[in-house]
Design a protein around this motif. Sequence first.
Motif, PDB file in Angstrom:
ATOM      1  N   ASP A  90       0.833  -1.203   0.131  1.00  0.00           N
ATOM      2  CA  ASP A  90       0.146   0.112  -0.063  1.00  0.00           C
ATOM      3  C   ASP A  90       0.854   1.385  -0.111  1.00  0.00           C
ATOM      4  O   ASP A  90       1.953   1.243   0.630  1.00  0.00           O
ATOM      5  CB  ASP A  90      -0.913   0.062   1.117  1.00  0.00           C
ATOM      6  CG  ASP A  90      -2.101  -0.887   1.144  1.00  0.00           C
ATOM      7  OD1 ASP A  90      -2.087  -1.431   0.140  1.00  0.00           O
ATOM      8  OD2 ASP A  90      -2.607  -1.168   2.146  1.00  0.00           O
ATOM      9  N   ASP A  92       0.351   4.125   1.894  1.00  0.00           N
ATOM     10  CA  ASP A  92       0.025   4.956   2.776  1.00  0.00           C
ATOM     11  C   ASP A  92       0.826   4.732   3.780  1.00  0.00           C
ATOM     12  O   ASP A  92       0.571   5.161   5.110  1.00  0.00           O
ATOM     13  CB  ASP A  92      -1.570   4.962   3.227  1.00  0.00           C
ATOM     14  CG  ASP A  92      -1.948   3.450   3.695  1.00  0.00           C
ATOM     15  OD1 ASP A  92      -1.185   2.494   3.514  1.00  0.00           O
ATOM     16  OD2 ASP A  92      -2.986   3.136   3.854  1.00  0.00           O
ATOM     17  N   GLN A  94       1.201   1.966   5.810  1.00  0.00           N
ATOM     18  CA  GLN A  94       0.614   1.219   6.944  1.00  0.00           C
ATOM     19  C   GLN A  94       1.268   0.090   7.015  1.00  0.00           C
ATOM     20  O   GLN A  94       1.413  -0.690   7.847  1.00  0.00           O
ATOM     21  CB  GLN A  94      -0.972   0.854   6.676  1.00  0.00           C
ATOM     22  CG  GLN A  94      -1.826   2.010   7.228  1.00  0.00           C
ATOM     23  CD  GLN A  94      -2.973   1.718   7.338  1.00  0.00           C
ATOM     24  OE1 GLN A  94      -3.928   1.426   6.246  1.00  0.00           O
ATOM     25  NE2 GLN A  94      -3.478   1.285   8.530  1.00  0.00           N
ATOM     26  N   ARG A 197      -1.937   5.122   9.287  1.00  0.00           N
ATOM     27  CA  ARG A 197      -1.924   5.791   8.271  1.00  0.00           C
ATOM     28  C   ARG A 197      -1.144   6.939   8.116  1.00  0.00           C
ATOM     29  O   ARG A 197      -1.289   7.800   9.262  1.00  0.00           O
ATOM     30  CB  ARG A 197      -3.392   6.214   7.525  1.00  0.00           C
ATOM     31  CG  ARG A 197      -3.580   5.858   6.040  1.00  0.00           C
ATOM     32  CD  ARG A 197      -5.024   6.075   5.905  1.00  0.00           C
ATOM     33  NE  ARG A 197      -5.280   5.562   4.629  1.00  0.00           N
ATOM     34  CZ  ARG A 197      -5.046   5.795   3.458  1.00  0.00           C
ATOM     35  NH1 ARG A 197      -4.277   7.117   3.364  1.00  0.00           N
ATOM     36  NH2 ARG A 197      -5.316   5.243   2.514  1.00  0.00           N
TER      37      ARG A 197
HETATM   38 MG    MG Z   1      -4.547   1.680   4.251  1.00  0.00          MG
END
Ligand code: MG
Length: 301
Positions: A90, A92, A94, A197
């Motif tokens: 991902d 972001d 995370q 996030r």
């Molecule tokens: Mg996420």
Amino acid sequence: MRLSLIVPCCNEQENVEPMFARIKEVFENDIPEIIFVDDGSSDGTLSRLKSLYTENPTVRLISFTRNFGKEAAILAGLRAARGDLICIIDGDLQQDPAVALEMSTMLEKDDSLDVVAAYQKSRREGLIHRFCKTCFYKMGKHLCDLDLEPHASDFRVFRRHVAQAILSDPECERFSKGIFAWAGFKTAYIPYDVKERNAGKSKWKTSSLTRYALDGIFSFSEKPLRFPLTLSIICFLASVITLILTIAWDAGAVLEILLPLSLVMFSLIFFTLWVLGRYAALALREAKRRPVYVIREFLDR
Ligand code: MG
Ligand code: UDP
């Protein structure tokens, strides 16, 4: 082995630069190929990704005409990836790129493994989300006979031949976790701490997540199609019992029980119709063979 990172991004303007910085920090002198896929962002994500592309030779950039969803972005990334090892991660932050490095090192060291997937040690989600996901995995396991690891997402590293197998599945309606499980490659799971996030919000709403999860089940299981047969057997048995009770007991009392019971049956029949409708919609989407995404720009060297 050369690694490709596929990073789907939708409205991640504050995250793409920190994400790239973190990748550089983790991989130091051996920066992997990074395929950013801009999934129709409406903020400044694309322009920031373009700057990253201009300044960094390891960055490649695909941008879609509009938002087609994370699964579409993953597919585009898989088609473009050139590495011997491929990682879906991902954008972001995370999912820490350090875990991606750990997973690729495991694959490099162990020839018998095809995939290393990361699962969340503990979920950073609300109670309802967590409950729904637990129900989904229980249902998925029972209905689909697929070995879905409950807390694993798409965050995984796999070999090129695995990517080829995944790409050989021509489905338009894609549910990557299911496709990976269906492909059956030898997979190791490692735990990871899912981070907060970095910025922005999750793109998933409860409704979209539910639709995605149910379509995932419908596309991997035909068991729900047995529901009308089960229902018809129950109805038949109920009608025999009712007949016996009407003759042997009190017809009026039986009628009183029958009314609420028939309403329950009605709701079950409508539920069955909804299930059949989901299958019909899925079959229609597959039959149309519409492309999963449309690329507006592919910045590559
Ligand atoms: Mg996420
Ligand atoms: N994403 C995407 N298209 C979408 C939704 C999400 O490319 O339609 C990307 C998003 O930018 C992020 C990743 O998929 O990099 C995971 O999305 P998100 O963080 O919203 O999901 P969550 O972590 O809440 O499951």
